[in-house]
Write an enzyme that holds these catalytic residues in place. Structure first.
Site, PDB file in Angstrom:
ATOM      1  N   GLY A 222      74.339 -40.625 -21.804  1.00 10.69           N
ATOM      2  CA  GLY A 222      73.626 -40.844 -20.575  1.00 10.69           C
ATOM      3  C   GLY A 222      72.345 -39.864 -20.391  1.00 10.69           C
ATOM      4  O   GLY A 222      71.683 -40.017 -19.202  1.00 10.69           O
ATOM      5  N   GLU A 263      77.539 -37.871 -26.377  1.00 11.53           N
ATOM      6  CA  GLU A 263      77.465 -39.323 -27.019  1.00 11.53           C
ATOM      7  C   GLU A 263      75.986 -39.804 -26.726  1.00 11.53           C
ATOM      8  O   GLU A 263      76.403 -40.983 -25.923  1.00 11.53           O
ATOM      9  CB  GLU A 263      78.688 -40.334 -26.563  1.00 11.53           C
ATOM     10  CG  GLU A 263      80.135 -39.644 -26.814  1.00 11.53           C
ATOM     11  CD  GLU A 263      81.292 -40.150 -25.926  1.00 11.53           C
ATOM     12  OE1 GLU A 263      80.920 -40.955 -25.170  1.00 11.53           O
ATOM     13  OE2 GLU A 263      82.462 -39.971 -26.155  1.00 11.53           O
ATOM     14  N   PRO A 264      75.025 -39.564 -27.110  1.00 13.23           N
ATOM     15  CA  PRO A 264      73.828 -40.080 -26.366  1.00 13.23           C
ATOM     16  C   PRO A 264      73.531 -41.251 -27.338  1.00 13.23           C
ATOM     17  O   PRO A 264      73.752 -41.414 -28.475  1.00 13.23           O
ATOM     18  CB  PRO A 264      73.005 -39.073 -26.766  1.00 13.23           C
ATOM     19  CG  PRO A 264      73.537 -37.866 -27.322  1.00 13.23           C
ATOM     20  CD  PRO A 264      74.808 -38.476 -27.788  1.00 13.23           C
ATOM     21  N   ARG A 302      66.535 -55.921 -20.636  1.00 15.75           N
ATOM     22  CA  ARG A 302      66.627 -54.838 -19.955  1.00 15.75           C
ATOM     23  C   ARG A 302      65.853 -54.945 -18.496  1.00 15.75           C
ATOM     24  O   ARG A 302      66.324 -54.744 -17.340  1.00 15.75           O
ATOM     25  CB  ARG A 302      66.412 -53.735 -20.501  1.00 15.75           C
ATOM     26  CG  ARG A 302      67.499 -53.203 -21.566  1.00 15.75           C
ATOM     27  CD  ARG A 302      67.293 -51.643 -22.123  1.00 15.75           C
ATOM     28  NE  ARG A 302      67.515 -50.655 -21.371  1.00 15.75           N
ATOM     29  CZ  ARG A 302      66.466 -50.051 -20.525  1.00 15.75           C
ATOM     30  NH1 ARG A 302      65.336 -50.108 -20.578  1.00 15.75           N
ATOM     31  NH2 ARG A 302      67.013 -49.028 -19.707  1.00 15.75           N
ATOM     32  N   TYR A 306      68.648 -55.069 -15.536  1.00 18.24           N
ATOM     33  CA  TYR A 306      68.517 -53.519 -14.907  1.00 18.24           C
ATOM     34  C   TYR A 306      67.339 -53.234 -14.000  1.00 18.24           C
ATOM     35  O   TYR A 306      67.231 -52.078 -13.518  1.00 18.24           O
ATOM     36  CB  TYR A 306      68.787 -52.585 -15.989  1.00 18.24           C
ATOM     37  CG  TYR A 306      69.968 -52.653 -17.086  1.00 18.24           C
ATOM     38  CD1 TYR A 306      71.278 -52.515 -16.382  1.00 18.24           C
ATOM     39  CD2 TYR A 306      69.719 -52.894 -18.331  1.00 18.24           C
ATOM     40  CE1 TYR A 306      72.155 -52.541 -17.439  1.00 18.24           C
ATOM     41  CE2 TYR A 306      70.881 -52.907 -19.131  1.00 18.24           C
ATOM     42  CZ  TYR A 306      72.116 -52.793 -18.624  1.00 18.24           C
ATOM     43  OH  TYR A 306      72.924 -52.710 -19.693  1.00 18.24           O
ATOM     44  N   CYS A 332      63.728 -70.829 -20.302  1.00 16.13           N
ATOM     45  CA  CYS A 332      63.796 -71.667 -19.353  1.00 16.13           C
ATOM     46  C   CYS A 332      64.556 -70.976 -18.017  1.00 16.13           C
ATOM     47  O   CYS A 332      65.637 -71.405 -17.584  1.00 16.13           O
ATOM     48  CB  CYS A 332      64.195 -72.823 -19.514  1.00 16.13           C
ATOM     49  SG  CYS A 332      62.864 -73.919 -20.337  1.00 16.13           S
ATOM     50  N   GLU A 333      64.214 -69.918 -17.788  1.00 12.66           N
ATOM     51  CA  GLU A 333      64.529 -68.894 -16.640  1.00 12.66           C
ATOM     52  C   GLU A 333      63.531 -68.078 -16.133  1.00 12.66           C
ATOM     53  O   GLU A 333      62.307 -67.812 -17.131  1.00 12.66           O
ATOM     54  CB  GLU A 333      65.645 -67.883 -16.953  1.00 12.66           C
ATOM     55  CG  GLU A 333      66.762 -68.471 -17.770  1.00 12.66           C
ATOM     56  CD  GLU A 333      67.938 -68.840 -16.843  1.00 12.66           C
ATOM     57  OE1 GLU A 333      68.130 -68.122 -15.871  1.00 12.66           O
ATOM     58  OE2 GLU A 333      69.017 -69.417 -17.278  1.00 12.66           O
TER      59      GLU A 333
HETATM   60  C1  LIG Z   1      77.037 -46.448 -23.219  1.00  3.89           C
HETATM   61  C2  LIG Z   1      77.860 -45.229 -23.547  1.00  3.89           C
HETATM   62  C3  LIG Z   1      77.371 -43.913 -23.895  1.00  3.89           C
HETATM   63  C4  LIG Z   1      75.633 -43.916 -24.167  1.00  3.89           C
HETATM   64  O1  LIG Z   1      75.028 -44.005 -23.231  1.00  3.89           O
HETATM   65  P1  LIG Z   1      73.439 -43.691 -23.219  1.00  3.89           P
HETATM   66  O2  LIG Z   1      73.200 -43.839 -21.798  1.00  3.89           O
HETATM   67  O3  LIG Z   1      72.818 -44.688 -23.993  1.00  3.89           O
HETATM   68  O4  LIG Z   1      73.371 -42.399 -23.468  1.00  3.89           O
HETATM   69  C5  LIG Z   1      77.879 -42.917 -24.555  1.00  3.89           C
HETATM   70  N1  LIG Z   1      79.308 -42.980 -24.325  1.00  3.89           N
HETATM   71  C6  LIG Z   1      80.125 -44.109 -23.665  1.00  3.89           C
HETATM   72  C7  LIG Z   1      81.427 -43.853 -23.535  1.00  3.89           C
HETATM   73  C8  LIG Z   1      79.356 -45.215 -23.457  1.00  3.89           C
HETATM   74  O5  LIG Z   1      79.952 -46.336 -22.811  1.00  3.89           O
END
Ligand SMILES: *Cc1c(COP(=O)(O)O)cnc(C)c1O
Length: 405
Positions: A222, A263-264, A302, A306, A332-333
């Site tokens: 995140g 976990e990026p 995206r 989003y 076609c949207e």
């Molecule tokens: C999607 C996700 C991420 C990565 O999110 P980013 O915004 O791309 O950094 C990490 N961990 C889990 C469990 C996720 O579902």
């Protein structure tokens, strides 16, 4: 200096392989990883690249070679990671709403597993007792991230095990000898504020003494990257300093030593990728000048999904007069990439570069409107490598049962 592909390289790729085309820059991915390891040096931190943001094997392989680990959202991502050479010890499997069979398969492959429901955790505890330590994903009831759609830790989110269910988890630990090694949270995407990570961290620290086998706090991904000029990303230096302070205070207080995992996804690959497309049609409607390109929401969802902002540059006429364009796709949207965006004067045939499209770009693409998935190219050590060929009509038909005549 931040590595960046220049206009000539991008145009050369478009000429050689045609558009629409995804182009990635390996050195930029390396640079992003080095930012993280540099900021967190001295801390027991590990970085698992969230593969779901971009799973091309060559990207996964590059990420393995630079020394990062990998986080997978499905059993097939686990298998892709293994094909790219990751060892089970380097693979983390963080699932959501999956069948127990998928978790059992991950266990047989020997990867780290984060479990996100009480139901699957109970089955896992029954099946494995103390023989296989796991992680559990906690739903911390924290509102975080760019918007509700990409926020995953709030109290109405489908993700994780609710705090109210923790007594059940404690019961599994006692009665089924469940070994919880990792406490995991992932509160959303595009989290700019360091405080959000710290809030999660402190919450998990509070829970930590209830887990006798705990070794790891996993703070998920995140990290925000800037999409617009002037926008700020997550300050990883500040984050590292704050995490370090909280971690050492915790260790001094409790005598418990913990690793910190992240976990990026976006942080690794968003800025390393661009989507190149060509302008098919210019069309004026009132005061709107449409630039219609040979891509669409089926290839980069995206903006429409989003409301995401992507910078767009006209590579073919970079010194042209700046004018406003509404850049739209060929689906076609209604599929708008950018509205009233100032760009160097656009002519039909010009090549546009949609920036920061490395994460959740190709990966979320579909063949809607029977359009063919774009090719992917990776620049590494200054040379250009085709890492996925453009789809063909035959590819679209591959899994369909032919008509009998
Ligand atoms: C999607 C996700 C991420 C990565 O999110 P980013 O915004 O791309 O950094 C990490 N961990 C889990 C469990 C996720 O579902």
């Amino acid at each position: 200096m931040t590595p960046q592909l220049n206009t000539e390289q991008l145009i050369e790729a478009a000429h050689r392989y045609g558009t629409p085309l995804y182009v990635y820059h390996a050195e930029r991915i390396t640079h992003q990883f080095e930012q993280l390891t540099h900021s967190f040096s001295g801390l027991p931190a590990r970085f698992f690249y969230a593969a779901k943001s971009l799973t091309n094997l060559h990207i996964l392989n590059h990420i393995r070679q630079i020394g990062a680990d990998v986080d997978c959202s499905s059993i097939n991502e686990v298998k892709l990671a293994m094909k790219a050479g990751f060892r089970p010890e380097q693979i983390l499997y963080t699932s959501n709403s999956v069948s127990f069979e998928e978790i059992a398969e991950a266990r047989s492959l020997g990867v780290h597993i984060n479990i996100d429901s009480l139901s699957n955790l109970t089955k896992f505890a029954e099946a494995n007792r103390g023989s296989y330590p796991v992680g559990i994903r906690i739903r911390p009831d924290i509102m975080a991230g760019g918007n509700l759609q990409i926020s995953t830790g709030h109290d109405r989110s489908k993700f994780g095990i609710a705090m109210a269910d923790l007594p059940e988890v404690y019961r599994l630990i006692c009665e089924k000898d469940l070994h919880v090694r990792v406490l995991h949270i992932h509160t959303g995407s595009e989290i700019k504020e360091v405080e959000v990570f710290l809030k999660g961290l402190d919450l998990l620290f509070e829970l930590a003494p209830n887990f006798p086998h705990l070794q790891v706090i996993d703070l998920g991904g995140g990290f925000k990257v800037p999409y617009q000029e002037g926008e700020k990303g997550t300050d990883v230096n500040a984050l590292a300093a704050a995490v370090s302070k909280h971690l050492y205070a915790f260790e001094n207080r409790t005598g418990i030593d913990l690793e910190i995992w992240f976990e990026p996804g976006k942080y690794f690959v968003a800025e390393a990728g661009s989507l190149l497309c060509s302008v098919n049609v210019l069309k004026r409607s009132g005061d709107i000048e449409f630039a219609g390109v040979d891509s669409g929401l089926n290839q980069l969802i995206r903006p429409m999904f989003y409301g995401a902002y992507h910078q767009i540059d006209n590579l073919s006429n970079s010194n042209g007069v700046m004018k406003p364009y509404t850049v739209v796709g060929n689906i076609c949207e209604t599929d708008t990439f950018a509205e009233d965006r100032m760009m160097a004067e656009v002519r039909e045939g010009d090549i546009l570069c949609i920036r920061n499209a490395g994460a959740y770009g190709f990966e979320m693409a579909s063949s809607y409107n029977a359009r063919l998935l774009p090719a992917e190219v990776m620049f590494r050590d200054g040379s250009m490598h085709l890492i996925r060929r453009r789809q063909t009509l035959d590819d679209l038909l591959l899994a369909q049962i032919p008509l009998e005549d």
